[in-house]
Design an enzyme around this catalytic site. Structure first.
Site, PDB file in Angstrom:
ATOM      1  N   GLU A 268      61.612 -76.202 -66.420  1.00 52.01           N
ATOM      2  CA  GLU A 268      62.435 -77.392 -66.667  1.00 52.01           C
ATOM      3  C   GLU A 268      63.869 -76.925 -66.953  1.00 52.01           C
ATOM      4  OE1 GLU A 268      60.538 -80.546 -69.228  1.00 52.01           O
ATOM      5  OE2 GLU A 268      59.185 -78.873 -69.641  1.00 52.01           O
ATOM      6  N   ARG A 483      49.175 -67.595 -72.478  1.00 51.49           N
ATOM      7  CA  ARG A 483      50.625 -67.524 -72.610  1.00 51.49           C
ATOM      8  C   ARG A 483      51.013 -66.345 -73.504  1.00 51.49           C
ATOM      9  NH1 ARG A 483      53.085 -72.636 -75.497  1.00 51.49           N
ATOM     10  NH2 ARG A 483      54.917 -71.320 -75.426  1.00 51.49           N
ATOM     11  N   LYS A 493      63.053 -74.741 -78.028  1.00 49.88           N
ATOM     12  CA  LYS A 493      64.481 -75.093 -77.853  1.00 49.88           C
ATOM     13  C   LYS A 493      64.988 -75.886 -79.055  1.00 49.88           C
ATOM     14  CE  LYS A 493      63.667 -77.071 -73.841  1.00 49.88           C
ATOM     15  NZ  LYS A 493      62.406 -76.572 -73.261  1.00 49.88           N
TER      16      LYS A 493
END
Length: 769
Positions: A268, A483, A493
């Site tokens: 993204e 992950r 973020k």
């Protein structure tokens, strides 16, 4: 009371299901994961009931095969044909299940039982002697390389060869035999064998100075992708849903792609990439590269409120820095017209509807079905058209899909209204597709063969397949891997933005963070980050990695590539009043061990050492300079002895007058220290962990929240000195400051002042004591 009774019955049913599934030999974690998938649970319970009806014994091996069959086989009639072969021992491995399922898919109108059994290897016995003979021959072909690499030799290709040549061999037995044959060839594993692999040293004899261009290892990521399906054989994968049109769509797919692997990295563009993305980049680009395939860089630009041009540029910059070139750069917005038409088709098929519930009303996993779920198709079509044309206010309507995610969420949203211009399409659209809708369809449009993603997307796999199949389009296979989580940091973020807002870090590229721009600025080489990911491997395990493992990989790389230079962080002046050699005195030294390039270092009448290398009193463990103890100077073969000490009015030492003698067998000191003479002032930034706890976001470890866990001493700035021969070094130039650590020139440097970031420390050095 009714609520308590309902809850009790639900809990009793849950426990009963757990007991039933435990008969298959599944772990508790696997049982809980399975219970979240109602359809799979029901299928397994039905299979257990059929086994009980036939008085079949379910041992651990049969239980594992039954689970594999339930996930691989979607058609009930095919499952009923294969299950008896498992229960009576005719099928004993995953490969046979996949072959049987493939045969039944290819023969939907009827088949001969003998043909089925022959196709999936029933009755074929591959003996341990056959496996051993094949493995020995294969190992012999690679014997020289095996003896060089020893137990670090990658046996993945040999396992793949065994699977191709001895198709029905038992996989567990193959691995045991390979391990035994390696042990016979190499002997017992040594301590050296257990150490992590080190990057190969550059054996070039060139004497030309290295250019300040980073060369990234061209080898694809060393991970074993052999368990992934071959292009066009999607139906052999666990959980893949086969429809009446699957084989036709796969045939068309193979014709278009030529059987090449096709992967994609789909970030993204609303933030900076972090260390976790480094694994995703390496997995997707590395898988394609290892299979001579292609990988797309596709921006998932479906949220125009948060997307900025700087993020698009930064993402491509980082992918390139890590050594990869996308086959093609695409955007989800490239497919907005196709996605809209597919949404219309979904409504016409009765698989989507326009809903007016608010976001709060749709939240959670135990929500009531929408009152608009069964509204007429024509009404939904008309309303969806109004949404597209801006006739419906933002937040007043969404398009929802009639499906349930594995995690229990009902009817995920496919489109929502946002009156926000898009950075690429401008004001053309005011409805934007969601991730749940866009991701799988973009994969389909680009004919991705392997949709590789992290484990948190496993709960969306069923909706991924559902959406492709209800729209009757090519359906890729979604594969999940664990992950990359790393300790003592935050990667979100939103949380990094709070650190910036509170002036704890300067920006997204602050070297204390684990964003990839921060790690690059700190001096981490791209090849070291790639090697770190390789060491972790491609597994489904959810673990948290200590940053020391990453730092060790960086240290191994810089040890082979970083030029040595002498520096002092807290300078202490020495004045030479007596010397056995004429000053200035120069010698040639090798800046990188193992390379023939040399450079000149010069000592003069004034030099500087680090304040930490001098004490007024020396105890028995102290090995450096003191009034009663001499010390050696690195590289020049000289020994320093204190003659006298100068103090200021505050009794601070301002200068030490010293004598220099040539090093001999009789005056050999306990230690050698770094020094600078022809020097320049520099700013040196030393970093330590930004957070005190391994999991700063864990409320049990840090009840006050992650901001309360910040280490106030994570940055220390020194005005130091370094040899002036490196003046003018460009940003990202890397050096080893001898006896101190590895450092990188920062972007804040000017023509008058170099600024250095501490990359990683050196290994423990006893000479510093």
């Amino acid at each position: 009371a009714l609520f308590k009774l309902s809850y009790y019955n639900e809990y009793k049913s849950y426990l009963r299901n757990m007991v039933e599934l435990s008969r298959l030999g599944l772990t508790d974690a696997k049982i809980k994961e399975t219970l979240n998938n109602a359809a799979l649970t029901q299928k397994l319970e039905s299979m257990i009931s059929k086994a009980d009806a036939n008085n079949a014994t379910i041992d651990k091996n049969i239980g594992v095969l039954m689970y594999s069959l339930a996930t691989k086989c979607k058609k009930a009639e095919n499952l009923d044909s294969i299950l008896p072969l498992i229960l009576n021992g005719k099928i004993s491995c995953d490969t046979q299940i996949a072959a049987a399922n493939e045969f039944l898919i290819a023969n939907p109108s009827g088949y001969n039982q003998k043909d089925l059994e022959m196709f999936c290897g029933v009755g074929v016995v591959v003996t341990s002697d056959e496996i051993t003979a094949f493995v020995r021959n294969r190992l012999r072909q690679s014997e020289d390389r095996i003896r060089t690499l020893r137990y670090k030799f990658n046996v993945g290709p040999i396992i793949g060869d065994v699977r191709r040549e001895l198709k029905w061999a038992n996989g567990g037995l193959v691995k045991i035999i390979i391990d035994e044959e390696l042990s016979n060839m190499l002997g017992p594993m040594t301590e050296e064998d257990r150490k992590p692999s080190k990057p190969t040293k550059n054996k070039s004899n060139t004497t030309k100075p290295a250019k300040k261009v980073e060369i990234v290892d061209d080898d694809p990521i060393d991970m074993n992708f052999s368990h992934l399906h071959k292009p066009g054989e999607n139906y052999t994968s666990d959980g893949y849903v086969v429809t009446d049109n699957t084989m036709r769509l796969l045939k068309e797919h193979l014709k278009l792609t030529g059987g090449k692997w096709r992967t994609r990295f789909p970030p993204e563009p609303n933030g900076i990439l972090h260390i976790g993305h480094a694994k995703a980049i390496n997995v997707n680009f590395g898988a394609a590269k290892s299979k001579d395939g292609i990988c797309f860089l596709r921006y998932d630009d479906t949220n125009p409120e948060k997307e900025e041009e700087k993020f698009f540029k930064s993402i491509l910059d980082i992918v390139t820095w890590l050594g990869y070139t996308p086959y093609k750069v695409t955007h989800a917005s490239d497919y907005f017209p196709q996605l809209y038409e597919l949404a219309v088709r979904m409504i016409k098929n009765g698989d989507a509807y326009v809903c007016h519930q608010t976001a709060d009303e749709m939240k959670g996993f135990d929500v009531k079905p929408s009152p608009w779920r069964d509204r007429p198709i024509e009404e939904s079509l008309s309303l969806f058209n109004d949404m597209k044309n801006g006739k419906v206010d933002e937040g007043k309507a969404t398009l929802r899909m009639k499906c349930k995610l594995e995690e229990g969420k009902l009817d995920p949203v496919a489109y929502r209204i946002k009156f926000v211009p898009h950075h690429r399409t401008g004001n053309k659209w005011c409805i934007y597709p969601t991730y749940d809708y866009t991701h799988c369809l973009c994969d389909s449009i680009e004919h991705i063969t392997h949709s590789l993603c992290t484990k948190e997307f496993q709960s969306r796999r069923s909706s991924y397949y559902w959406l492709c199949n209800v729209l009757d389009v090519y359906c890729p296979v979604q594969w999940e891997y664990g992950r990359l989580n790393i300790g003592y940091t935050v990667l979100s973020k939103r949380k990094i933005a709070r650190l910036i807002k509170n002036n704890i870090v300067s920006d997204y590229d602050d070297p204390r963070l684990f964003t990839l721009t921060a790690l690059r600025r700190r001096g981490f080489p791209a090849v070291a980050i790639n090697n770190f990911v390789k060491k972790l491997g491609l597994t489904g395990a959810l673990t948290q990695t200590d940053p020391m493992l990453l730092e060790a990989t960086v240290r191994d790389e810089l040890n082979n590539t970083a030029e040595r230079v002498m520096a002092v962080l807290e300078p202490l002046k020495l004045t030479v009043i007596q010397c056995e050699v004429e000053l200035p005195y120069s010698v040639e030294v090798t800046p990188i061990p193992g390379k023939e390039v040399t450079r000149k270092t010069v000592i003069d009448k004034v030099l500087y050492i680090d304040q930490s290398d001098f004490r007024l009193e020396a105890d028995k463990d102290y090995r450096r300079l003191a009034p009663t103890q001499s010390v050696g100077l690195k590289h020049v073969g000289l020994v320093v002895t204190v003659a006298s000490i100068d103090y200021n009015d505050n009794h601070d030492i301002t200068n030490i007058n010293v004598k220099l003698e040539k090093l001999t067998d009789t005056n050999k000191p306990l230690a050698f220290i770094q020094w600078v003479s022809k020097n320049m002032l520099v700013e040196v930034r030393n970093y330590s962990r930004l957070f005190n706890h391994q999991s700063p976001e864990d409320p049990e470890q840090v009840p006050g929240g992650f901001l309360a866990d910040v280490n106030p001493d994570s940055l220390r700035v020194y005005t130091g000195m370094v040899e002036d021969r490196i003046a003018g070094s460009p940003p990202l130039s890397r050096y080893q400051f001898e006896r101190i650590g590895y450092y990188c020139v920062d972007q804040d440097s000017t023509s008058n002042l170099l600024v250095f970031n501490n990359t990683v420390s050196l290994r423990e050095d006893k000479a510093k004591s």
